[in-house]
Design an enzyme around this catalytic site. Structure first.
Site, short mmCIF file in Angstrom:
data_model
loop_
_atom_site.label_atom_id
_atom_site.label_comp_id
_atom_site.label_asym_id
_atom_site.label_seq_id
_atom_site.Cartn_x
_atom_site.Cartn_y
_atom_site.Cartn_z
N ASP A 107 0.88 -1.31 0.02
CA ASP A 107 -0.10 -0.09 -0.13
C ASP A 107 0.82 1.20 0.09
O ASP A 107 0.47 2.27 -0.68
CB ASP A 107 -1.12 -0.08 1.09
CG ASP A 107 -0.29 -0.07 2.30
OD1 ASP A 107 0.62 -0.46 2.62
OD2 ASP A 107 -1.28 0.20 3.47
N ASP A 132 1.90 -9.06 3.64
CA ASP A 132 0.87 -8.69 4.74
C ASP A 132 -0.75 -8.80 3.96
O ASP A 132 -1.52 -8.89 4.91
CB ASP A 132 1.01 -7.23 5.15
CG ASP A 132 2.15 -6.76 5.85
OD1 ASP A 132 2.75 -7.74 6.54
OD2 ASP A 132 2.64 -5.80 6.10
N ASP A 134 -2.70 -7.01 2.93
CA ASP A 134 -3.52 -5.87 3.40
C ASP A 134 -3.92 -4.89 2.37
O ASP A 134 -4.10 -3.61 2.74
CB ASP A 134 -2.91 -4.99 4.63
CG ASP A 134 -1.49 -4.55 4.17
OD1 ASP A 134 -0.84 -4.97 3.08
OD2 ASP A 134 -0.99 -3.55 5.02
N ARG A 176 2.53 -5.09 10.75
CA ARG A 176 2.62 -4.16 11.47
C ARG A 176 1.22 -3.45 11.63
O ARG A 176 0.83 -2.91 12.61
CB ARG A 176 3.47 -3.27 10.70
CG ARG A 176 4.00 -2.04 11.68
CD ARG A 176 5.24 -1.33 11.09
NE ARG A 176 5.28 -1.01 9.59
CZ ARG A 176 6.27 -1.27 8.87
NH1 ARG A 176 7.43 -0.99 9.48
NH2 ARG A 176 6.46 -0.99 7.42
#
Ligand code: F6P
Length: 327
Positions: A107, A132, A134, A176
């Protein structure tokens, strides 16, 4: 824009992820198949700023599909946050005649691409490459499957010694801002508790469930925690649990960067190859400033802007499954 894409640059940016090489290979070979000149930009956006750019040929990507890391190297580039840095990068691409850009990253890298495409007239296309997972708008990201399998393999090994000693183990996995590695690896290894950044951690609830299990002599307990959990990582949790349950045998294991390395899984090689191929096709069809995602096994093109504005959602059902199965 509207000019035909003839020369493309490809880069890998942010945290490396297994399968990035397979994606680079797919971009290079699909580009060459279509008669494009393809350039490899080294160290992500930093290489764009420093003009660290090399011409790629078919053989430049030979024998890399099975390799972890990225042959193009990667970086988290602070200079690209600034307009001056982006302008310098643009001028380097312009001087070389590069008129299409493929960005393989997460991202943060997509955020950079959004800014760059708002300011300059070079079509960008993203490939979701991050362990991740995400990224909004895709079922898969390149590297996640390998990372989660690495975590599962490691946790299974810890489980052997945990069981032999009747211990509680807290295992910290990467993530994270995202709990996907923790959630997937935790369910797959039968974890009693899974702590993720997306959910508020109720420490009292964890303590009372461990005490209840202790009363019925279930002494083996596995807690998988994402590094970015709101309560803190494994060490923080260990400190608190030790205070509340001084008699309990508790150990910590932090898996760290081993999750980012290693040979990519078959799934990661496949999605990287498919995404890389479709990225070039998409640029040639005039579809850009999107990233290539896969949903229900079909390719999807999601505006980069939407990808950075929205967050991938953790499934409530999965969280319920954790609770039910952890008895
Ligand atoms: O984005 C991937 C990731 O591995 C995260 O899970 C982790 O928090 C971060 O990168 C670590 O980054 P670095 O290697 O720069 O410390």
């Amino acid at each position: 824009m509207g000019n035909k894409v003839t020369k493309i640059g490809v880069l890998t940016s942010g945290g490396d992820a297994p399968g990035m090489n397979a994606a680079v290979r797919a971009v290079v070979r699909t580009g060459i198949y279509h008669g494009l000149d393809v350039y490899g930009i080294l160290r992500g956006y930093q290489g764009m700023i420093d003009d660290d750019i090399i011409k790629m040929e078919t053989r430049s990507v030979a024998n890399i599909i099975q390799r972890g890391g990225t042959i193009l190297k990667t970086a988290r580039c602070k200079e690209f946050y600034e307009y001056e840095g982006r302008k310098k990068a643009y001028e380097n691409l312009k001087d070389r005649g590069i008129n299409g850009l493929v960005i393989i990253g997460g991202d943060g890298s997509f955020r950079g691409a959004v800014k760059f495409s708002e300011e300059f007239d070079i079509p960008c296309i993203g490939l979701a490459g991050t362990i991740d997972k995400d990224i909004y708008g895709t079922d898969f990201t390149i590297g996640f499957d390998t990372a989660v399998n690495t975590a599962v393999e490691a946790i299974d090994k810890v489980r052997d010694t945990m069981d032999a000693h009747d211990r509680i183990f807290i295992i910290e996995v990467m993530g994270r801002d995202a709990g996907y590695i923790a959630l997937h690896s935790g369910i797959a290894t039968g974890a009693e508790n899974i702590l993720i950044p997306e959910r508020k951690t109720d420490i009292n609830d964890i303590i009372s469930s461990l005490q209840e299990k202790e009363r019925r002599k279930k002494l083996v307990n596995l807690i998988v925690v994402a590094e970015g959990d709101d309560f803190g990582g494994a060490n923080e949790l260990h400190k608190i649990l030790k205070e509340k349950m001084p008699q309990a045998e508790i150990r910590v294991c932090i898996l760290g960067h081993i999750q980012r390395g290693g040979s990519p899984s078959c799934l990661d090689r496949l999605i990287a190859s498919r995404m890389g191929y479709h990225a070039v096709e998409s640029l040639l069809e005039g579809r850009y400033n999107v990233f290539v995602g896969i949903m229900n096994n079909k390719m999807h093109y999601i505006p980069l802007e939407n990808a950075v504005k929205n967050k991938a959602k953790i499934s409530e059902e999965w969280l319920k499954i954790v609770k039910i199965l952890a008895s």
